[in-house]
Design a protein around this motif. Structure first.
Motif, PDB file in Angstrom:
ATOM      1  N   UNK A 238       0.835  -1.210   0.000  1.00  0.00           N
ATOM      2  CA  UNK A 238       0.000   0.000   0.000  1.00  0.00           C
ATOM      3  C   UNK A 238       0.864   1.252   0.000  1.00  0.00           C
ATOM      4  N   UNK A 239       0.322   2.311  -0.585  1.00  0.00           N
ATOM      5  CA  UNK A 239       1.009   3.602  -0.599  1.00  0.00           C
ATOM      6  C   UNK A 239       1.079   4.144   0.829  1.00  0.00           C
ATOM      7  N   UNK A 240       2.276   4.380   1.364  1.00  0.00           N
ATOM      8  CA  UNK A 240       2.386   4.859   2.750  1.00  0.00           C
ATOM      9  C   UNK A 240       2.085   6.349   2.890  1.00  0.00           C
ATOM     10  N   UNK A 241       1.885   7.034   1.760  1.00  0.00           N
ATOM     11  CA  UNK A 241       1.724   8.488   1.794  1.00  0.00           C
ATOM     12  C   UNK A 241       0.290   8.941   1.520  1.00  0.00           C
ATOM     13  N   UNK A 242      -0.694   8.114   1.884  1.00  0.00           N
ATOM     14  CA  UNK A 242      -2.096   8.505   1.719  1.00  0.00           C
ATOM     15  C   UNK A 242      -2.372   9.775   2.517  1.00  0.00           C
ATOM     16  N   UNK A 243      -3.000  10.756   1.873  1.00  0.00           N
ATOM     17  CA  UNK A 243      -3.248  12.025   2.536  1.00  0.00           C
ATOM     18  C   UNK A 243      -4.297  11.880   3.639  1.00  0.00           C
ATOM     19  N   UNK A 244      -4.263  12.806   4.597  1.00  0.00           N
ATOM     20  CA  UNK A 244      -5.093  12.696   5.795  1.00  0.00           C
ATOM     21  C   UNK A 244      -6.432  13.428   5.657  1.00  0.00           C
TER      22      UNK A 244
ATOM     23  N   UNK B 186      -9.123  30.197   8.578  1.00  0.00           N
ATOM     24  CA  UNK B 186     -10.017  30.474   9.697  1.00  0.00           C
ATOM     25  C   UNK B 186     -11.279  29.617   9.666  1.00  0.00           C
ATOM     26  N   UNK B 187     -11.488  28.905   8.571  1.00  0.00           N
ATOM     27  CA  UNK B 187     -12.762  28.224   8.387  1.00  0.00           C
ATOM     28  C   UNK B 187     -12.667  26.697   8.401  1.00  0.00           C
ATOM     29  N   UNK B 188     -11.644  26.156   7.746  1.00  0.00           N
ATOM     30  CA  UNK B 188     -11.645  24.705   7.587  1.00  0.00           C
ATOM     31  C   UNK B 188     -11.214  23.992   8.866  1.00  0.00           C
ATOM     32  N   UNK B 189     -11.805  22.831   9.039  1.00  0.00           N
ATOM     33  CA  UNK B 189     -11.449  21.964  10.151  1.00  0.00           C
ATOM     34  C   UNK B 189     -10.437  20.943   9.657  1.00  0.00           C
ATOM     35  N   UNK B 190      -9.259  20.854  10.267  1.00  0.00           N
ATOM     36  CA  UNK B 190      -8.219  19.934   9.784  1.00  0.00           C
ATOM     37  C   UNK B 190      -8.685  18.488   9.742  1.00  0.00           C
ATOM     38  N   UNK B 191      -8.090  17.732   8.830  1.00  0.00           N
ATOM     39  CA  UNK B 191      -8.330  16.299   8.671  1.00  0.00           C
ATOM     40  C   UNK B 191      -9.776  15.993   8.280  1.00  0.00           C
ATOM     41  N   UNK B 192     -10.360  16.907   7.525  1.00  0.00           N
ATOM     42  CA  UNK B 192     -11.748  16.739   7.153  1.00  0.00           C
ATOM     43  C   UNK B 192     -11.945  16.440   5.676  1.00  0.00           C
TER      44      UNK B 192
ATOM     45  N   UNK C 135      -6.427  25.933  -8.393  1.00  0.00           N
ATOM     46  CA  UNK C 135      -5.153  25.404  -7.901  1.00  0.00           C
ATOM     47  C   UNK C 135      -4.782  26.036  -6.571  1.00  0.00           C
ATOM     48  N   UNK C 136      -5.077  27.323  -6.394  1.00  0.00           N
ATOM     49  CA  UNK C 136      -4.803  27.990  -5.121  1.00  0.00           C
ATOM     50  C   UNK C 136      -5.585  27.325  -3.987  1.00  0.00           C
ATOM     51  N   UNK C 137      -6.856  27.015  -4.240  1.00  0.00           N
ATOM     52  CA  UNK C 137      -7.654  26.330  -3.223  1.00  0.00           C
ATOM     53  C   UNK C 137      -7.073  24.957  -2.914  1.00  0.00           C
ATOM     54  N   UNK C 138      -6.651  24.255  -3.956  1.00  0.00           N
ATOM     55  CA  UNK C 138      -6.045  22.933  -3.782  1.00  0.00           C
ATOM     56  C   UNK C 138      -4.781  23.026  -2.930  1.00  0.00           C
ATOM     57  N   UNK C 139      -3.933  23.980  -3.246  1.00  0.00           N
ATOM     58  CA  UNK C 139      -2.680  24.136  -2.497  1.00  0.00           C
ATOM     59  C   UNK C 139      -2.946  24.512  -1.040  1.00  0.00           C
ATOM     60  N   UNK C 140      -3.817  25.509  -0.827  1.00  0.00           N
ATOM     61  CA  UNK C 140      -4.056  25.985   0.532  1.00  0.00           C
ATOM     62  C   UNK C 140      -4.611  24.883   1.434  1.00  0.00           C
ATOM     63  N   UNK C 141      -5.578  24.121   0.931  1.00  0.00           N
ATOM     64  CA  UNK C 141      -6.177  23.087   1.763  1.00  0.00           C
ATOM     65  C   UNK C 141      -5.180  21.985   2.073  1.00  0.00           C
ATOM     66  N   UNK C 142      -4.373  21.613   1.092  1.00  0.00           N
ATOM     67  CA  UNK C 142      -3.331  20.618   1.373  1.00  0.00           C
ATOM     68  C   UNK C 142      -2.323  21.145   2.389  1.00  0.00           C
ATOM     69  N   UNK C 143      -1.939  22.407   2.248  1.00  0.00           N
ATOM     70  CA  UNK C 143      -0.959  22.998   3.155  1.00  0.00           C
ATOM     71  C   UNK C 143      -1.511  23.071   4.566  1.00  0.00           C
ATOM     72  N   UNK C 144      -2.773  23.480   4.708  1.00  0.00           N
ATOM     73  CA  UNK C 144      -3.368  23.617   6.034  1.00  0.00           C
ATOM     74  C   UNK C 144      -3.566  22.280   6.738  1.00  0.00           C
ATOM     75  N   UNK C 145      -3.495  21.188   5.990  1.00  0.00           N
ATOM     76  CA  UNK C 145      -3.633  19.863   6.584  1.00  0.00           C
ATOM     77  C   UNK C 145      -2.290  19.189   6.834  1.00  0.00           C
ATOM     78  N   UNK C 146      -1.213  19.920   6.703  1.00  0.00           N
ATOM     79  CA  UNK C 146       0.110  19.371   7.030  1.00  0.00           C
ATOM     80  C   UNK C 146       0.323  19.508   8.526  1.00  0.00           C
ATOM     81  N   UNK C 147      -0.240  18.582   9.280  1.00  0.00           N
ATOM     82  CA  UNK C 147      -0.099  18.667  10.740  1.00  0.00           C
ATOM     83  C   UNK C 147       0.413  17.334  11.264  1.00  0.00           C
TER      84      UNK C 147
END
Length: 236
Positions: free
Chosen positions: A69-75, A176-182, A224-236
């Protein structure tokens, strides 16, 4: 090691045949031969190692050696619904880059101000496939057929619903809006933006208005900006 996309592969089988397109690429373009090792991805999160048993240009036979399995599945789960641009190459660019960054699902929405209403999704899906191979990802994003926005708004989605638009009014920053890992669904409008009525309809369907900064962005850049921001904000 060369990488091939094999969506029909059976993880329980010890043998697999590449389809005609991948077989031709394997034998005619890459000039791989019997005994060479290759890597496979199934688009469902698995990497395979295999050896070539029969280097046939139309039906290359492989012997499966290992499955992992891919060990890098996003959260988190990211679904972007974007209006196709008049110049389809801009959406092709978005699909390529978003796949490299990380995205799970893309919907093509037809809006009141859409200048393009017909799209060849088979061609777009090939661009996604090339991008997962280039970026060594085992998950293949889902690409949905074009649908009218008014129909899409009522589609079920178990997560946060967001709409990016340029009209005046209260909007939130993603941080300010998104809940992480969602799970997130983001609407991106066409050239000329969503109409005021479309924005009101989205809000009635529980979409929250967001801003992607002070610059006025092209459709594909905003997506693409939305894609980048959401991925970045979930790097926890």
């Amino acid at each position: 090691m060369q990488l091939f996309y094999t969506p029909g592969i059976d993880a329980a089988s010890s043998t697999h045949y590449l389809d005609e397109e991948e077989s031709k690429h394997c034998v005619k373009v890459l000039r791989l031969q019997t005994g060479d090792k290759v890597q496979l991805i199934d688009g469902k999160g698995n990497f395979y190692t295999a050896t070539i048993k029969d280097a046939h240009p139309k039906r290359t036979q492989l012997q499966i050696l290992t499955v992992a399995p891919d060990p890098n599945r996003r959260n988190h789960y990211l679904h972007i619904a974007v209006a196709p641009t008049k110049n389809i190459e801009r959406i092709e660019w978005f699909l390529e880059k978003a796949t490299e960054i990380g995205i799970d699902e893309i919907s093509l929405i037809i809006c009141q101000r859409s200048e393009r209403k017909e799209v060849r999704t088979d061609r777009l899906d090939k661009i996604i496939t090339s991008a997962i191979k280039q970026s060594l990802k085992a998950w293949h994003p889902k690409l949905n057929e074009p649908v009218a926005l008014n129909k899409f708004l009522s589609s079920p989605f178990d997560g946060q619903r967001l709409i990016a638009h340029c009209e005046p009014g209260d909007k939130s920053d993603l941080k300010d809006l998104i809940k992480p890992l969602g799970k997130y669904l983001v609407l991106i409008g066409p050239e000329g933006d969503f109409s005021p009525q479309e924005i009101r309809d989205a809000i009635k369907n529980d979409f929250k208005a967001i801003t992607l900064g002070n610059s006025r962005l092209r459709t594909e850049t905003a997506a693409l900006e939305a894609c980048f921001e959401i991925n970045f904000l979930n790097r926890i």
